[in-house]
Design a protein around this motif. Structure first.
Motif, PDB file in Angstrom:
ATOM      1  N   HIS A 212       0.860  -1.180   0.000  1.00 52.75           N
ATOM      2  CA  HIS A 212       0.000   0.000   0.000  1.00 52.75           C
ATOM      3  C   HIS A 212       0.894   1.227   0.000  1.00 52.75           C
ATOM      4  N   GLN A 217      -3.643   4.172  -3.741  1.00 50.20           N
ATOM      5  CA  GLN A 217      -4.347   2.903  -3.832  1.00 50.20           C
ATOM      6  C   GLN A 217      -3.392   1.735  -3.585  1.00 50.20           C
ATOM      7  N   PRO A 218      -3.931   0.553  -3.289  1.00 47.96           N
ATOM      8  CA  PRO A 218      -3.082  -0.636  -3.173  1.00 47.96           C
ATOM      9  C   PRO A 218      -2.373  -0.931  -4.492  1.00 47.96           C
ATOM     10  N   THR A 238       1.351  -5.423   2.324  1.00 51.46           N
ATOM     11  CA  THR A 238       0.128  -6.058   2.813  1.00 51.46           C
ATOM     12  C   THR A 238       0.215  -7.578   2.722  1.00 51.46           C
TER      13      THR A 238
END
Length: 253
Positions: A212, A217-218, A238
Protein backbone atom coordinates in the motif's frame (compact mmCIF):
# COMPACT_ATOMS: atom_id res chain seq x y z
CA UNK A 1 15.09 21.10 -10.16
CA UNK A 2 11.92 19.93 -8.43
CA UNK A 3 10.73 23.56 -7.96
CA UNK A 4 10.26 23.78 -11.74
CA UNK A 5 8.20 20.59 -11.89
CA UNK A 6 4.56 19.93 -11.13
CA UNK A 7 4.18 17.28 -8.41
CA UNK A 8 2.58 14.14 -9.83
CA UNK A 9 1.97 10.54 -8.79
CA UNK A 10 1.22 8.40 -11.84
CA UNK A 11 0.11 4.81 -11.12
CA UNK A 12 0.71 2.33 -13.93
CA UNK A 13 -1.08 -1.01 -13.63
CA UNK A 14 0.52 -4.34 -14.49
CA UNK A 15 -2.08 -5.21 -17.11
CA UNK A 16 -1.46 -2.03 -19.08
CA UNK A 17 2.17 -2.84 -19.90
CA UNK A 18 3.40 -3.77 -23.37
CA UNK A 19 3.77 -7.54 -23.69
CA UNK A 20 6.06 -9.87 -25.63
CA UNK A 21 5.13 -13.55 -25.32
CA UNK A 22 6.85 -16.24 -27.35
CA UNK A 23 7.64 -19.91 -26.73
CA UNK A 24 10.47 -19.30 -24.24
CA UNK A 25 9.86 -15.75 -23.04
CA UNK A 26 7.09 -13.92 -21.22
CA UNK A 27 8.17 -10.28 -21.06
CA UNK A 28 6.30 -7.21 -19.90
CA UNK A 29 7.65 -3.75 -20.69
CA UNK A 30 6.97 -0.63 -18.63
CA UNK A 31 8.25 1.61 -21.45
CA UNK A 32 8.46 1.45 -25.25
CA UNK A 33 10.70 -1.47 -26.16
CA UNK A 34 11.50 -3.39 -29.33
CA UNK A 35 8.47 -3.46 -31.60
CA UNK A 36 6.32 -1.75 -28.97
CA UNK A 37 6.45 2.01 -29.34
CA UNK A 38 4.43 4.80 -27.79
CA UNK A 39 6.02 8.26 -28.18
CA UNK A 40 4.33 9.29 -24.93
CA UNK A 41 5.88 6.38 -23.00
CA UNK A 42 9.61 6.21 -23.69
CA UNK A 43 11.13 6.85 -20.24
CA UNK A 44 10.69 8.34 -16.80
CA UNK A 45 13.56 10.44 -15.53
CA UNK A 46 16.67 8.56 -16.65
CA UNK A 47 15.02 5.12 -16.76
CA UNK A 48 14.41 3.85 -20.30
CA UNK A 49 13.77 0.16 -19.73
CA UNK A 50 12.03 -1.76 -16.96
CA UNK A 51 11.46 -5.23 -18.39
CA UNK A 52 9.82 -7.91 -16.24
CA UNK A 53 10.98 -11.20 -17.82
CA UNK A 54 10.27 -14.89 -17.28
CA UNK A 55 12.46 -17.28 -19.30
CA UNK A 56 11.78 -21.01 -19.59
CA UNK A 57 14.44 -23.64 -18.71
CA UNK A 58 17.17 -24.20 -21.25
CA UNK A 59 16.38 -20.97 -23.10
CA UNK A 60 17.36 -17.34 -23.06
CA UNK A 61 18.74 -14.41 -24.96
CA UNK A 62 21.41 -15.43 -27.46
CA UNK A 63 24.47 -13.25 -27.95
CA UNK A 64 23.40 -9.71 -28.88
CA UNK A 65 24.94 -6.22 -28.77
CA UNK A 66 24.46 -3.17 -26.54
CA UNK A 67 26.05 0.24 -26.59
CA UNK A 68 26.13 3.31 -24.30
CA UNK A 69 23.81 1.94 -21.64
CA UNK A 70 24.04 1.04 -17.94
CA UNK A 71 22.14 -2.24 -17.54
CA UNK A 72 21.15 -3.54 -14.11
CA UNK A 73 19.66 -7.03 -13.75
CA UNK A 74 17.78 -8.14 -10.61
CA UNK A 75 16.73 -11.79 -10.31
CA UNK A 76 13.65 -12.69 -8.24
CA UNK A 77 13.49 -16.45 -8.81
CA UNK A 78 15.77 -19.01 -10.45
CA UNK A 79 19.17 -18.16 -11.86
CA UNK A 80 20.53 -16.54 -15.01
CA UNK A 81 23.86 -17.23 -16.72
CA UNK A 82 25.63 -14.15 -18.08
CA UNK A 83 28.50 -14.22 -20.61
CA UNK A 84 29.94 -11.24 -22.45
CA UNK A 85 32.60 -10.27 -24.97
CA UNK A 86 34.87 -8.72 -22.32
CA UNK A 87 35.42 -12.16 -20.78
CA UNK A 88 33.04 -11.84 -17.85
CA UNK A 89 30.73 -14.70 -16.99
CA UNK A 90 28.70 -15.60 -13.96
CA UNK A 91 25.43 -16.80 -12.53
CA UNK A 92 22.97 -14.18 -11.29
CA UNK A 93 20.53 -15.29 -8.58
CA UNK A 94 18.21 -13.62 -6.04
CA UNK A 95 20.06 -11.17 -3.82
CA UNK A 96 22.94 -10.67 -6.27
CA UNK A 97 23.30 -7.15 -7.69
CA UNK A 98 24.65 -7.08 -11.26
CA UNK A 99 25.57 -4.23 -13.59
CA UNK A 100 26.88 -4.26 -17.14
CA UNK A 101 28.21 -1.08 -18.72
CA UNK A 102 27.82 -1.38 -22.49
CA UNK A 103 29.93 1.70 -23.24
CA UNK A 104 31.67 1.61 -26.62
CA UNK A 105 30.00 -1.71 -27.36
CA UNK A 106 29.57 -5.13 -25.81
CA UNK A 107 28.12 -8.51 -26.79
CA UNK A 108 26.44 -10.69 -24.19
CA UNK A 109 24.03 -13.56 -23.67
CA UNK A 110 21.64 -14.40 -20.83
CA UNK A 111 20.35 -17.94 -20.32
CA UNK A 112 18.16 -19.74 -17.81
CA UNK A 113 20.55 -21.72 -15.61
CA UNK A 114 18.17 -24.68 -15.11
CA UNK A 115 19.56 -28.03 -16.16
CA UNK A 116 18.89 -31.77 -16.13
CA UNK A 117 21.35 -34.41 -15.01
CA UNK A 118 20.52 -38.08 -14.61
CA UNK A 119 17.41 -38.44 -12.50
CA UNK A 120 17.62 -34.92 -11.03
CA UNK A 121 15.67 -32.14 -12.64
CA UNK A 122 16.29 -28.43 -12.19
CA UNK A 123 13.78 -26.98 -14.59
CA UNK A 124 12.49 -23.80 -13.00
CA UNK A 125 11.79 -20.65 -14.96
CA UNK A 126 13.97 -17.66 -14.17
CA UNK A 127 12.17 -14.43 -13.30
CA UNK A 128 14.14 -11.20 -13.41
CA UNK A 129 13.79 -7.47 -13.94
CA UNK A 130 16.19 -5.72 -16.28
CA UNK A 131 16.56 -1.95 -16.09
CA UNK A 132 18.46 0.44 -18.35
CA UNK A 133 19.65 3.98 -17.66
CA UNK A 134 21.85 6.14 -19.86
CA UNK A 135 25.43 6.83 -18.72
CA UNK A 136 26.69 10.33 -17.98
CA UNK A 137 28.64 10.29 -21.21
CA UNK A 138 28.92 8.03 -24.26
CA UNK A 139 31.93 5.98 -25.23
CA UNK A 140 33.05 4.71 -21.83
CA UNK A 141 34.97 1.46 -21.48
CA UNK A 142 32.62 -1.52 -21.18
CA UNK A 143 32.52 -3.12 -17.74
CA UNK A 144 30.83 -5.57 -15.41
CA UNK A 145 30.25 -5.70 -11.66
CA UNK A 146 28.31 -7.92 -9.27
CA UNK A 147 27.97 -8.34 -5.50
CA UNK A 148 25.75 -10.43 -3.25
CA UNK A 149 23.59 -8.35 -0.88
CA UNK A 150 21.16 -11.00 0.36
CA UNK A 151 22.17 -10.35 3.96
CA UNK A 152 21.52 -6.62 3.72
CA UNK A 153 18.02 -7.29 2.36
CA UNK A 154 17.11 -9.10 5.58
CA UNK A 155 16.93 -5.69 7.28
CA UNK A 156 13.64 -4.86 5.56
CA UNK A 157 15.06 -1.43 4.69
CA UNK A 158 15.60 0.17 1.30
CA UNK A 159 19.04 -1.12 0.33
CA UNK A 160 21.10 0.80 -2.28
CA UNK A 161 21.73 -1.73 -5.04
CA UNK A 162 23.30 0.36 -7.81
CA UNK A 163 24.24 4.02 -7.72
CA UNK A 164 26.39 6.66 -9.33
CA UNK A 165 25.41 9.31 -6.76
CA UNK A 166 28.06 10.77 -4.45
CA UNK A 167 25.95 10.12 -1.34
CA UNK A 168 26.27 6.38 -1.95
CA UNK A 169 30.05 6.28 -2.33
CA UNK A 170 31.09 3.13 -0.51
CA UNK A 171 27.46 2.32 0.39
CA UNK A 172 25.88 1.01 -2.81
CA UNK A 173 26.50 -2.59 -3.77
CA UNK A 174 27.58 -1.72 -7.31
CA UNK A 175 28.35 1.49 -9.18
CA UNK A 176 26.68 2.80 -12.31
CA UNK A 177 28.09 5.51 -14.54
CA UNK A 178 25.36 8.06 -13.90
CA UNK A 179 25.82 10.50 -11.05
CA UNK A 180 22.11 11.39 -10.95
CA UNK A 181 20.62 7.91 -10.47
CA UNK A 182 20.37 5.20 -7.82
CA UNK A 183 18.44 1.94 -7.51
CA UNK A 184 17.17 0.57 -4.18
CA UNK A 185 15.56 -2.76 -3.31
CA UNK A 186 13.59 -3.89 -0.28
CA UNK A 187 12.16 -7.25 0.78
CA UNK A 188 9.21 -6.68 3.08
CA UNK A 189 7.18 -8.99 5.26
CA UNK A 190 3.50 -8.18 5.73
CA UNK A 191 3.22 -5.04 7.85
CA UNK A 192 6.77 -3.81 7.22
CA UNK A 193 7.19 -0.42 5.58
CA UNK A 194 9.86 1.83 4.11
CA UNK A 195 9.92 5.53 3.28
CA UNK A 196 10.62 6.58 -0.29
CA UNK A 197 13.36 9.13 -0.98
CA UNK A 198 12.42 12.62 -2.12
CA UNK A 199 13.66 13.41 -5.63
CA UNK A 200 12.62 15.12 -8.87
CA UNK A 201 11.92 11.69 -10.37
CA UNK A 202 11.18 8.36 -8.68
CA UNK A 203 10.10 5.04 -10.13
CA UNK A 204 8.57 2.40 -7.83
CA UNK A 205 8.06 -1.12 -9.18
CA UNK A 206 6.46 -4.07 -7.36
CA UNK A 207 7.84 -7.23 -9.03
CA UNK A 208 6.18 -9.52 -6.49
CA UNK A 209 3.70 -9.26 -3.63
CA UNK A 210 1.34 -6.47 -2.67
CA UNK A 211 1.88 -3.13 -0.95
CA UNK A 212 0.00 0.00 0.00
CA UNK A 213 1.40 3.37 -1.05
CA UNK A 214 0.58 6.09 1.47
CA UNK A 215 -2.13 8.40 0.22
CA UNK A 216 -3.04 6.32 -2.83
CA UNK A 217 -4.35 2.90 -3.83
CA UNK A 218 -3.08 -0.64 -3.17
CA UNK A 219 -0.40 -1.89 -5.55
CA UNK A 220 -0.04 -5.49 -6.68
CA UNK A 221 2.51 -7.59 -8.54
CA UNK A 222 3.65 -5.81 -11.70
CA UNK A 223 2.25 -2.39 -10.74
CA UNK A 224 4.46 0.69 -10.90
CA UNK A 225 4.33 4.33 -9.87
CA UNK A 226 6.08 7.26 -11.56
CA UNK A 227 6.64 10.16 -9.19
CA UNK A 228 7.54 13.68 -10.31
CA UNK A 229 8.71 16.32 -7.82
CA UNK A 230 7.55 14.35 -4.82
CA UNK A 231 8.59 11.60 -2.43
CA UNK A 232 8.69 10.70 1.23
CA UNK A 233 5.58 8.48 1.11
CA UNK A 234 5.59 5.22 3.03
CA UNK A 235 5.23 1.90 1.24
CA UNK A 236 3.76 -0.83 3.45
CA UNK A 237 3.58 -4.50 2.52
CA UNK A 238 0.13 -6.06 2.81
CA UNK A 239 1.66 -9.46 2.02
CA UNK A 240 5.30 -10.50 1.57
CA UNK A 241 6.65 -8.29 -1.21
CA UNK A 242 9.74 -7.04 -3.00
CA UNK A 243 10.06 -3.51 -4.37
CA UNK A 244 12.54 -1.74 -6.66
CA UNK A 245 12.92 2.05 -6.44
CA UNK A 246 14.86 4.36 -8.76
CA UNK A 247 15.83 7.77 -7.38
CA UNK A 248 16.73 10.18 -10.20
CA UNK A 249 17.83 13.81 -10.12
CA UNK A 250 17.74 14.44 -13.88
CA UNK A 251 15.71 13.42 -16.90
CA UNK A 252 16.26 12.82 -20.58
CA UNK A 253 15.57 15.72 -22.92
Amino acid sequence: MSTLLTPKTDIRRAGDRFKTKISWLDSKHSFSFGGHHDPANTHHGLLLVNNDDVVTPGSGFETHPHRDMEIVTWVLRGSLVHQDSTGHSGVIYPGLAQRMSAGTGILHSEKNDSWRLGGDQHTDPVHFVQMWVVPDEPGITPGYEQLEIDGELLSGDLVPVASGMAKHDGAAAIRIKNRYAALYAARLDAGQSVELPDAPFLHLFVPRGAVHLEGTQPLGTGDAVRFTATGGQRVTATEPAEILVWEMHATLG
